[in-house]
Design a protein around this motif. Sequence first.
Motif, PDB file in Angstrom:
ATOM      1  N   GLY A 153       0.815  -1.212   0.000  1.00  0.00           N
ATOM      2  CA  GLY A 153       0.000   0.000   0.000  1.00  0.00           C
ATOM      3  C   GLY A 153       0.846   1.259   0.000  1.00  0.00           C
ATOM      4  N   ALA A 154       1.952   1.238   0.757  1.00  0.00           N
ATOM      5  CA  ALA A 154       2.849   2.399   0.783  1.00  0.00           C
ATOM      6  C   ALA A 154       3.474   2.643  -0.591  1.00  0.00           C
ATOM      7  CB  ALA A 154       3.931   2.194   1.836  1.00  0.00           C
ATOM      8  N   ILE A 155       3.894   1.566  -1.250  1.00  0.00           N
ATOM      9  CA  ILE A 155       4.479   1.708  -2.590  1.00  0.00           C
ATOM     10  C   ILE A 155       3.460   2.287  -3.566  1.00  0.00           C
ATOM     11  CG2 ILE A 155       5.444   0.432  -4.551  1.00  0.00           C
ATOM     12  CD1 ILE A 155       6.631  -1.541  -2.525  1.00  0.00           C
ATOM     13  N   ALA A 156       2.225   1.773  -3.502  1.00  0.00           N
ATOM     14  CA  ALA A 156       1.181   2.289  -4.396  1.00  0.00           C
ATOM     15  C   ALA A 156       0.902   3.764  -4.114  1.00  0.00           C
ATOM     16  CB  ALA A 156      -0.090   1.465  -4.222  1.00  0.00           C
ATOM     17  N   TYR A 157       0.917   4.143  -2.842  1.00  0.00           N
ATOM     18  CA  TYR A 157       0.674   5.550  -2.487  1.00  0.00           C
ATOM     19  C   TYR A 157       1.772   6.448  -3.048  1.00  0.00           C
ATOM     20  CZ  TYR A 157       0.407   9.718   0.432  1.00  0.00           C
ATOM     21  OH  TYR A 157       0.349  11.016   0.871  1.00  0.00           O
ATOM     22  N   PHE A 158       3.034   5.988  -2.950  1.00  0.00           N
ATOM     23  CA  PHE A 158       4.146   6.789  -3.460  1.00  0.00           C
ATOM     24  C   PHE A 158       4.073   6.960  -4.979  1.00  0.00           C
ATOM     25  CE2 PHE A 158       6.715   4.942   0.261  1.00  0.00           C
ATOM     26  CZ  PHE A 158       6.144   5.864   1.122  1.00  0.00           C
ATOM     27  N   LEU A 159       3.649   5.890  -5.673  1.00  0.00           N
ATOM     28  CA  LEU A 159       3.692   5.894  -7.132  1.00  0.00           C
ATOM     29  C   LEU A 159       2.432   6.444  -7.776  1.00  0.00           C
ATOM     30  CD1 LEU A 159       5.345   2.395  -7.768  1.00  0.00           C
ATOM     31  CD2 LEU A 159       6.443   4.645  -7.755  1.00  0.00           C
ATOM     32  N   ASP A 160       1.377   6.666  -7.002  1.00  0.00           N
ATOM     33  CA  ASP A 160       0.118   7.142  -7.583  1.00  0.00           C
ATOM     34  C   ASP A 160       0.270   8.474  -8.319  1.00  0.00           C
ATOM     35  OD1 ASP A 160      -2.870   7.150  -7.859  1.00  0.00           O
ATOM     36  OD2 ASP A 160      -2.643   8.911  -6.578  1.00  0.00           O
ATOM     37  N   PRO A 161       1.020   9.468  -7.806  1.00  0.00           N
ATOM     38  CA  PRO A 161       1.171  10.717  -8.579  1.00  0.00           C
ATOM     39  C   PRO A 161       1.837  10.503  -9.939  1.00  0.00           C
ATOM     40  CG  PRO A 161       1.822  11.059  -6.297  1.00  0.00           C
ATOM     41  CD  PRO A 161       1.634   9.590  -6.478  1.00  0.00           C
ATOM     42  N   ILE A 162       2.787   9.559 -10.010  1.00  0.00           N
ATOM     43  CA  ILE A 162       3.427   9.278 -11.297  1.00  0.00           C
ATOM     44  C   ILE A 162       2.417   8.677 -12.262  1.00  0.00           C
ATOM     45  CG2 ILE A 162       5.278   7.992 -12.428  1.00  0.00           C
ATOM     46  CD1 ILE A 162       6.820   8.076  -9.829  1.00  0.00           C
ATOM     47  N   ALA A 163       1.592   7.746 -11.759  1.00  0.00           N
ATOM     48  CA  ALA A 163       0.567   7.151 -12.616  1.00  0.00           C
ATOM     49  C   ALA A 163      -0.436   8.207 -13.082  1.00  0.00           C
ATOM     50  CB  ALA A 163      -0.152   6.030 -11.866  1.00  0.00           C
ATOM     51  N   ASP A 164      -0.787   9.138 -12.195  1.00  0.00           N
ATOM     52  CA  ASP A 164      -1.719  10.205 -12.592  1.00  0.00           C
ATOM     53  C   ASP A 164      -1.122  11.079 -13.697  1.00  0.00           C
ATOM     54  OD1 ASP A 164      -3.564   9.315 -10.759  1.00  0.00           O
ATOM     55  OD2 ASP A 164      -2.938  10.706  -9.181  1.00  0.00           O
ATOM     56  N   ARG A 165       0.172  11.374 -13.591  1.00  0.00           N
ATOM     57  CA  ARG A 165       0.813  12.189 -14.626  1.00  0.00           C
ATOM     58  C   ARG A 165       0.846  11.456 -15.961  1.00  0.00           C
ATOM     59  NH1 ARG A 165       6.001  15.078 -11.579  1.00  0.00           N
ATOM     60  NH2 ARG A 165       4.765  16.213 -10.009  1.00  0.00           N
ATOM     61  N   LEU A 166       1.107  10.161 -15.921  1.00  0.00           N
ATOM     62  CA  LEU A 166       1.097   9.385 -17.158  1.00  0.00           C
ATOM     63  C   LEU A 166      -0.303   9.346 -17.768  1.00  0.00           C
ATOM     64  CD1 LEU A 166       3.449   6.395 -16.206  1.00  0.00           C
ATOM     65  CD2 LEU A 166       3.979   8.351 -17.673  1.00  0.00           C
TER      66      LEU A 166
END
Length: 357
Positions: free
Chosen positions: A37-50
């Motif tokens: 869950g922590a990894i997904a939280y960290f990477l969510d802004p990158i996924a949103d930008r993509l």
Amino acid sequence: MALPVKDQLRYWGVAAAVFVLLLWALGDVLLPFVIGGAIAYFLDPIADRLENLGLSRMAATGIITIVGVLGFVLMILMVVPALITQLIDLVEVLPSLFKELRGFIEQRFPSLLDRESSSHQALVSIGETLQSKTGDLLQSVVASLGSAINVAVLLVIAPVVAVYLLMDWDRMIARIGELLPRDHAPTIKRLAGEIDDVLASFVRGMGTVCLILGTYYAVALMIVGLQFGLIVGFIAGLVTFIPYLGALIGGTLAIGLALFQFWGDWVHIGLVAGIFALGQVTEGNFLTPKLVGSSVGLHPVWLLLALSVFGALFGFVGMLVAVPVAAALGVVARFLTSLYLESPLYTGLEGLKQEDE
């Protein structure tokens, strides 16, 4: 009709108690899911930008997963072997370091070796205490070796959980928003947004600071020629998220090793000390203000208290959730303080008169 405040407090108290009990009882089981869950939280802004660039959520998650796997493989192939090699060398060289330390003490502080001196007796008592703890240490090492399977499972489950959560992150947040109590949904969403801002500023920002400083310390110490510089830089960068602790631990370790390796060569010893002084100045004046910000609201003492309490109560999982819980409690405390400052309990009779007027 809304529930009375008393009943609402009872329900929320029961929910909090159930959450704490589950965290305490299922700590080891929840570990890969917390990390995922922590990894997904960290990477969510990158996924949103993509996604903003025109990719679907699945394509963005796939690109992030491929890049993450490649980066992990490169780290395993390039960094981990060097870390293991230096760690083995450090273990092998420890006996000679102790011999050099004894020779140094004999030359500079001979009173420490005098059996009748109080300082010698204090060292003996410390040695006996350490010896008595050796058995417990060996048992801990055996237990850690026995958990190797759990580590392997963690390395498999956590990334899978992270991928699935990252793919469905926005839908999960929207669904949680729909399930919030309607009377309190705006307030809860506002507080959740403030908590997210604090976590984004602190965790993501400090993660970047740790990576930059760890790389800087490791590279600079190896350029100076300090043995085990990679390990020292790794340790210093790892604990940098606690203010001043990374420079204190890493600097003490590095300067101690430099004193043994470069004794008499004060230029190299000064260079090692200067590396950590420069790193501390850069962190305090440039990296932390730019990447973390000054309005995070997580005081170092509050962070240390949260890590200590949650680590003691819930183990390693507790330490992982300590930072978000500390951030949430800080936001809630500021919210409750603002309510108190607006309440008759603070304003008194004069406040009530002003409202009536």
